[in-house]
Design a protein around this motif. Structure first.
Motif, PDB file in Angstrom:
ATOM      1  N   LEU A   1     -17.968 -66.331  84.694  1.00 49.86           N
ATOM      2  CA  LEU A   1     -18.707 -65.341  85.482  1.00 49.86           C
ATOM      3  C   LEU A   1     -20.176 -65.748  85.626  1.00 49.86           C
ATOM      4  O   LEU A   1     -20.772 -65.553  86.690  1.00 49.86           O
ATOM      5  CB  LEU A   1     -18.597 -63.954  84.843  1.00 49.86           C
TER       6      LEU A   1
ATOM      7  N   HIS B   1     -14.973 -67.625  77.477  1.00 55.10           N
ATOM      8  CA  HIS B   1     -14.512 -68.158  78.755  1.00 55.10           C
ATOM      9  C   HIS B   1     -14.930 -67.238  79.906  1.00 55.10           C
ATOM     10  O   HIS B   1     -15.376 -67.705  80.958  1.00 55.10           O
ATOM     11  CB  HIS B   1     -12.993 -68.319  78.729  1.00 55.10           C
ATOM     12  N   GLY B   2     -14.787 -65.957  79.686  1.00 54.48           N
ATOM     13  CA  GLY B   2     -15.213 -65.004  80.712  1.00 54.48           C
ATOM     14  C   GLY B   2     -16.697 -65.116  80.993  1.00 54.48           C
ATOM     15  O   GLY B   2     -17.126 -65.158  82.149  1.00 54.48           O
ATOM     16  N   LEU B   3     -17.489 -65.189  79.943  1.00 57.00           N
ATOM     17  CA  LEU B   3     -18.932 -65.341  80.125  1.00 57.00           C
ATOM     18  C   LEU B   3     -19.243 -66.629  80.876  1.00 57.00           C
ATOM     19  O   LEU B   3     -20.056 -66.647  81.807  1.00 57.00           O
ATOM     20  CB  LEU B   3     -19.643 -65.361  78.767  1.00 57.00           C
TER      21      LEU B   3
ATOM     22  N   ALA C   1     -11.480 -66.106  74.748  1.00 60.34           N
ATOM     23  CA  ALA C   1     -11.379 -65.459  76.052  1.00 60.34           C
ATOM     24  C   ALA C   1     -12.718 -64.869  76.478  1.00 60.34           C
ATOM     25  O   ALA C   1     -13.132 -64.989  77.638  1.00 60.34           O
ATOM     26  CB  ALA C   1     -10.306 -64.379  76.018  1.00 60.34           C
ATOM     27  N   SER C   2     -13.416 -64.259  75.528  1.00 58.82           N
ATOM     28  CA  SER C   2     -14.708 -63.663  75.859  1.00 58.82           C
ATOM     29  C   SER C   2     -15.708 -64.726  76.287  1.00 58.82           C
ATOM     30  O   SER C   2     -16.430 -64.565  77.279  1.00 58.82           O
ATOM     31  CB  SER C   2     -15.246 -62.894  74.654  1.00 58.82           C
TER      32      SER C   2
ATOM     33  N   HIS D   1     -12.165 -60.292  81.711  1.00 59.42           N
ATOM     34  CA  HIS D   1     -11.940 -61.340  82.702  1.00 59.42           C
ATOM     35  C   HIS D   1     -11.370 -62.594  82.051  1.00 59.42           C
ATOM     36  O   HIS D   1     -10.443 -63.219  82.573  1.00 59.42           O
ATOM     37  CB  HIS D   1     -13.251 -61.663  83.416  1.00 59.42           C
ATOM     38  N   GLY D   2     -11.917 -62.940  80.907  1.00 56.85           N
ATOM     39  CA  GLY D   2     -11.398 -64.092  80.179  1.00 56.85           C
ATOM     40  C   GLY D   2      -9.947 -63.898  79.787  1.00 56.85           C
ATOM     41  O   GLY D   2      -9.112 -64.785  79.980  1.00 56.85           O
TER      42      GLY D   2
ATOM     43  N   TRP E   1     -16.743 -56.660  80.408  1.00 51.79           N
ATOM     44  CA  TRP E   1     -16.109 -57.166  81.630  1.00 51.79           C
ATOM     45  C   TRP E   1     -15.754 -58.644  81.475  1.00 51.79           C
ATOM     46  O   TRP E   1     -14.635 -59.079  81.779  1.00 51.79           O
ATOM     47  CB  TRP E   1     -17.032 -56.960  82.833  1.00 51.79           C
ATOM     48  N   ALA E   2     -16.706 -59.404  80.974  1.00 56.30           N
ATOM     49  CA  ALA E   2     -16.466 -60.845  80.807  1.00 56.30           C
ATOM     50  C   ALA E   2     -15.277 -61.093  79.888  1.00 56.30           C
ATOM     51  O   ALA E   2     -14.436 -61.956  80.149  1.00 56.30           O
ATOM     52  CB  ALA E   2     -17.720 -61.527  80.266  1.00 56.30           C
ATOM     53  N   SER E   3     -15.199 -60.308  78.821  1.00 61.02           N
ATOM     54  CA  SER E   3     -14.086 -60.475  77.885  1.00 61.02           C
ATOM     55  C   SER E   3     -12.757 -60.164  78.546  1.00 61.02           C
ATOM     56  O   SER E   3     -11.774 -60.904  78.393  1.00 61.02           O
ATOM     57  CB  SER E   3     -14.290 -59.563  76.670  1.00 61.02           C
TER      58      SER E   3
END
Lengths: 213, 213
Positions: free
Chosen positions: A188, A183-185, A180-181, B183-184, B179-181
């Motif tokens: 974004l 993926h967020g990186l 998830a982390s 968001h993921g 934040w990225a985590s």
DNA sequence: CAGAAATTCTAGCACCGCTAGACATTCGAG
DNA sequence: CTCGAATGTCTAGCGGTGCTAGAATTTCTG
């Protein structure tokens, strides 16, 4: 009846052509440009032919996603493997590698390489990445009927991450938050929502914090 | 010429009505259902009126995103604040709060509350969250001209997280990966790509690993 | 009150995903 | 080899999309 098997093969070939063309078009001009008309024109057939292979555009996206998942799993394994077999980098001063840079075969190097490979894939093949995780390809995740390539992609992450999940932490759970982390990186970053120049710092900070080396 | 200011006010009201209606429609039936025709019909005007307020659908999404960012910033601050002023929960056995559950006013409780508030917002207002981070609202991030509400949302995260970034780590950088985590987690969860039952475990694991309490 | 200016609407463009039904091709039985 | 059936493909079109030119209306102003 060799004619029968030939026709089946030609049909399978055409299906691959559709998927490859959709992917190519998406990589070149984005998924918005992948319309049934343009796709049909590129493969030199009319639109209804597409619908004899796939139930709709969603399924075409899904097919690209599955193809991408297979490739990503391979890329992740290759990166982890390369990092495992890497010793001190000869082109770099070994004394600067104090805290265990990625050029070591240790766990940190492997995890860093894995994270970089993941983000690199997302950046290199944004359209494929979108098909996998951003768009609706009609695929099922985290369930019994999850397609094999998707499951295997998760497994590829898990294979490296289970060593750094730490005690009393289910490797699967750890892989989920790690994924998830990343993926967020990935999302974004590509959307321009994170300053590009700090990308490498973010990867190292994330890996060092999450992992229990 | 009081008529002039009245017209300006009416125009501003109508613009708010458009944004509110778009948001409502998106929450009820998803963004795909937010078409210029339906939107125009709901506000009792014809389509071109929309284009006298916004350059296109993108800008309408962007307006919803800005509204959402303001609300999210408030929600995050409220959660962090409530966690700061919370002591041991009276309805719960204090002895089970060994490792510092969210019902303590310490850093861990604050960060946990922040993370929960973020994910809760994403889950409660998926359409708004999509407008902010998933769809193209024509907004600029991570740059000079980033709109104030977006910057403020980031700041709301930073206010709580700077205490747990740890030494030698730029709070801004730490906030980015945090934040990225989140968001993921938010996007993968909602897309059904993570098993729902482990959501709480994931939050705690993520917070405990990332934070330097 | 008439003409100008601002506002709103009607109607339409080019495009989308998708499909019914016409047309062409290939196949198998006699 | 022929001819009907089955299979395959295409043309044309449906209802929808975001968006806009120009007509029609309302409002303001001299």
């Amino acid at each position: 009846m060799a004619a029968q098997v030939r026709k089946e093969r030609e049909r399978a070939d055409r299906e691959k052509l559709i998927v490859a063309t959709a992917r190519e078009l998406a990589e070149q001009q984005g998924w918005d440009a992948v319309t049934t008309r343009r796709l049909a024109e590129r493969i030199q057939y009319s639109q209804p032919v597409l619908y004899s292979h796939f139930r709709g555009k969603r399924e075409i996206i899904g097919a690209v996603a599955l193809e991408g998942a297979t490739e990503m799993a391979a890329a992740l394994r290759a990166a982890a493997n390369a990092a495992t077999n890497a010793t001190t980098n000869t082109t770099r001063d070994a004394t600067t590698n104090t805290a265990g840079d990625s050029a070591t075969g240790g766990p940190r190097g492997r995890v860093l390489a894995l994270a970089r490979a993941y983000l690199d894939f997302a950046e290199r093949y944004p359209a494929v990445y979108d098909a996998m995780f951003q768009l609706d390809g009609g695929l099922t995740f985290a369930a019994e009927e999850t397609p094999e390539p998707l499951r295997d992609g998760f497994t590829a992450l898990l294979e490296t991450l289970e060593d750094v999940a730490g005690p009393d932490v289910r490797p699967g759970l750890f892989t989920e938050i790690f994924w998830a982390s990343l993926h967020g990186l990935a999302t974004l970053s590509r959307a321009g929502r994170l300053p590009p120049q700090d990308a490498e710092d973010r990867i190292e900070l994330l890996v060092d914090r999450l992992s229990a080396f």
